[in-house]
Design a protein around this motif. Structure first.
Motif, mmCIF file in Angstrom:
data_model
loop_
_atom_site.group_PDB
_atom_site.id
_atom_site.type_symbol
_atom_site.label_atom_id
_atom_site.label_comp_id
_atom_site.label_asym_id
_atom_site.label_seq_id
_atom_site.Cartn_x
_atom_site.Cartn_y
_atom_site.Cartn_z
ATOM 1 N N UNK A 62 -22.851 0.017 14.903
ATOM 2 C CA UNK A 62 -21.781 -0.504 15.270
ATOM 3 C C UNK A 62 -21.065 -1.476 14.131
ATOM 4 N N UNK A 63 -22.100 -2.532 13.577
ATOM 5 C CA UNK A 63 -21.463 -3.231 12.523
ATOM 6 C C UNK A 63 -20.880 -2.505 11.115
ATOM 7 N N UNK A 64 -21.559 -1.515 10.993
ATOM 8 C CA UNK A 64 -21.179 -0.486 9.782
ATOM 9 C C UNK A 64 -19.916 0.125 10.291
ATOM 10 N N UNK A 65 -19.544 0.576 11.477
ATOM 11 C CA UNK A 65 -18.530 1.230 11.791
ATOM 12 C C UNK A 65 -17.299 0.507 11.682
ATOM 13 N N UNK A 66 -17.421 -0.927 12.298
ATOM 14 C CA UNK A 66 -16.390 -1.806 12.178
ATOM 15 C C UNK A 66 -16.174 -2.265 10.781
ATOM 16 N N UNK A 67 -17.183 -2.575 10.007
ATOM 17 C CA UNK A 67 -16.671 -3.029 8.606
ATOM 18 C C UNK A 67 -15.953 -2.181 8.107
ATOM 19 N N UNK A 68 -16.326 -0.490 8.138
ATOM 20 C CA UNK A 68 -15.537 0.437 7.393
ATOM 21 C C UNK A 68 -14.320 0.564 8.021
ATOM 22 N N UNK A 69 -13.970 0.345 9.283
ATOM 23 C CA UNK A 69 -12.929 0.522 9.995
ATOM 24 C C UNK A 69 -11.924 -0.584 9.582
ATOM 25 N N UNK A 70 -12.383 -1.681 9.422
ATOM 26 C CA UNK A 70 -11.495 -2.791 9.201
ATOM 27 C C UNK A 70 -11.213 -2.856 7.816
ATOM 28 N N UNK A 71 -12.197 -2.580 6.704
ATOM 29 C CA UNK A 71 -11.800 -2.450 5.378
ATOM 30 C C UNK A 71 -10.900 -1.168 5.117
ATOM 31 N N UNK A 72 -11.142 -0.052 5.569
ATOM 32 C CA UNK A 72 -10.276 1.225 5.307
ATOM 33 C C UNK A 72 -8.792 0.946 6.001
ATOM 34 N N UNK A 73 -8.764 0.383 7.121
ATOM 35 C CA UNK A 73 -7.600 0.299 7.839
ATOM 36 C C UNK A 73 -6.735 -1.062 7.094
ATOM 37 N N UNK A 74 -7.750 -1.989 6.630
ATOM 38 C CA UNK A 74 -6.981 -3.162 6.094
ATOM 39 C C UNK A 74 -6.237 -3.924 6.959
ATOM 40 N N UNK A 75 -6.735 -3.980 8.142
ATOM 41 C CA UNK A 75 -5.700 -4.849 9.239
ATOM 42 C C UNK A 75 -4.331 -4.383 9.236
ATOM 43 N N UNK A 76 -4.342 -3.190 9.218
ATOM 44 C CA UNK A 76 -2.959 -2.667 9.221
ATOM 45 C C UNK A 76 -2.101 -2.953 10.169
ATOM 46 N N UNK A 77 -2.869 -2.670 11.309
ATOM 47 C CA UNK A 77 -1.989 -3.153 12.769
ATOM 48 C C UNK A 77 -1.738 -4.619 12.863
ATOM 49 N N UNK A 78 -2.339 -5.177 12.210
ATOM 50 C CA UNK A 78 -2.119 -6.795 12.484
ATOM 51 C C UNK A 78 -0.800 -6.945 11.673
ATOM 52 N N UNK A 79 -0.902 -6.367 10.303
ATOM 53 C CA UNK A 79 0.488 -6.631 9.500
ATOM 54 C C UNK A 79 1.627 -6.147 10.053
ATOM 55 N N UNK A 80 1.391 -4.940 10.618
ATOM 56 C CA UNK A 80 2.557 -4.388 11.319
ATOM 57 C C UNK A 80 3.057 -5.198 12.518
ATOM 58 N N UNK A 81 2.078 -5.518 13.432
ATOM 59 C CA UNK A 81 2.511 -6.620 14.573
ATOM 60 C C UNK A 81 3.043 -7.882 13.810
ATOM 61 N N UNK A 82 2.870 -8.349 12.740
ATOM 62 C CA UNK A 82 3.053 -9.672 12.183
ATOM 63 C C UNK A 82 4.861 -9.362 11.774
ATOM 64 N N UNK A 83 4.751 -8.308 10.959
ATOM 65 C CA UNK A 83 6.236 -7.984 10.607
ATOM 66 C C UNK A 83 6.994 -7.426 11.726
ATOM 67 N N UNK A 84 6.647 -6.971 12.567
ATOM 68 C CA UNK A 84 7.424 -6.645 13.836
ATOM 69 C C UNK A 84 7.763 -8.120 14.418
ATOM 70 N N UNK A 85 6.668 -9.168 14.476
ATOM 71 C CA UNK A 85 7.073 -10.297 15.288
ATOM 72 C C UNK A 85 8.070 -11.174 14.478
ATOM 73 N N UNK A 86 7.836 -11.058 13.112
ATOM 74 C CA UNK A 86 8.861 -11.532 12.175
ATOM 75 C C UNK A 86 10.322 -11.258 12.317
ATOM 76 N N UNK A 87 10.480 -9.682 12.608
ATOM 77 C CA UNK A 87 11.627 -9.171 12.567
ATOM 78 C C UNK A 87 12.363 -9.598 13.887
ATOM 79 N N UNK A 88 11.601 -9.541 15.005
ATOM 80 C CA UNK A 88 12.073 -9.761 16.390
ATOM 81 C C UNK A 88 12.376 -11.309 16.084
ATOM 82 N N UNK A 89 11.794 -12.350 15.729
ATOM 83 C CA UNK A 89 12.098 -13.542 15.511
ATOM 84 C C UNK A 89 13.430 -13.769 14.687
ATOM 85 N N UNK A 90 13.561 -12.974 13.526
ATOM 86 C CA UNK A 90 14.797 -13.039 12.781
ATOM 87 C C UNK A 90 16.109 -12.623 13.674
ATOM 88 N N UNK A 91 15.802 -11.341 14.185
ATOM 89 C CA UNK A 91 16.797 -10.928 15.204
ATOM 90 C C UNK A 91 17.346 -11.888 16.340
#
Length: 196
Positions: free
Chosen positions: A66-95
């Motif tokens: 489980x630790x290996x899977x989570x580590x690989x998942x987070x490293x490969x995805x690079x917290x992409x969803x978090x960045x997308x959500x942050x960008x979306x939040x920023x865009x909504x705030x600017x809007x």
């Protein structure tokens, strides 16, 4: 491995427990400890416990996977969803902060202008409708007057035709009367000549 041997313990999640310091009682007061045997058995017991844990206790393996899977998942995805959500939040705030008020103001201005144009167009259409209504009324009045005039002319024409017909009938009657008289006189004269 098919089963546990009589020497192997069940799956209890703990390592094999053996009494570590062996104490031998000798004659007399002296107790003699066997330090060499205890120290030799400890690494073996530790190894046996580790082998048991690796073979029969799967929790550490699963947790490691489980630790290996989570580590690989987070490293490969690079917290992409978090960045997308942050960008979306920023865009909504600017809007919400910048674009939406501008759009509302622009829409309000445009709608006011459109409302004024529509009001002017509505007034013009109302005037055109009133003029058209007046023209239709005038045309209807003209048509009614023309119809009345035609009816009067027709009645006059029919009366004139009736009078002329009566005159023609009278003339025809008089002409037939004259012809009858003429023929009756001719017959009388012929009757005079026939009797000779």
């Amino acid at each position: 491995m098919s089963g546990a041997s009589p020497a192997s313990p069940g799956r209890s999640g703990s390592a094999l427990q053996l009494p570590l310091p062996l104490s031998l009682s000798l004659s007399g007061d002296r107790k003699r400890e066997v330090p060499a045997a205890g120290t030799l058995l400890q690494p073996i017991i530790k190894d046996v416990g580790e082998i048991y844990s690796r073979l029969l206790d799967h929790r550490p393996v699963i947790q490691g996977e489980i630790r290996y899977f989570v580590k690989e998942f987070e490293e490969k995805r690079g917290l992409r969803e978090l960045r997308v959500l942050e960008n979306l939040k920023k865009t909504i705030f600017e809007t919400n902060e910048n674009i939406l008020p501008k759009c509302e103001q622009s829409m309000h201005d445009s709608l006011n202008e459109v409302f004024q144009r529509l009001q002017a167009a509505n007034d013009m259409i109302h005037k055109v409708q009133e003029k058209e209504h007046e023209q239709r009324k005038i045309q209807a009045d003209k048509l009614i007057a023309a119809e009345e005039k035609r009816v009067a002319q027709r009645e006059t024409f029919l009366k004139e035709q009736q009078n002329k017909r009566e005159e023609v009938d009278e003339e025809h009657r008089k002409a037939t009367e004259r012809l009858r008289e003429q023929y009756s006189e001719m017959e009388k004269e012929l009757a005079k000549y026939v009797s000779f």
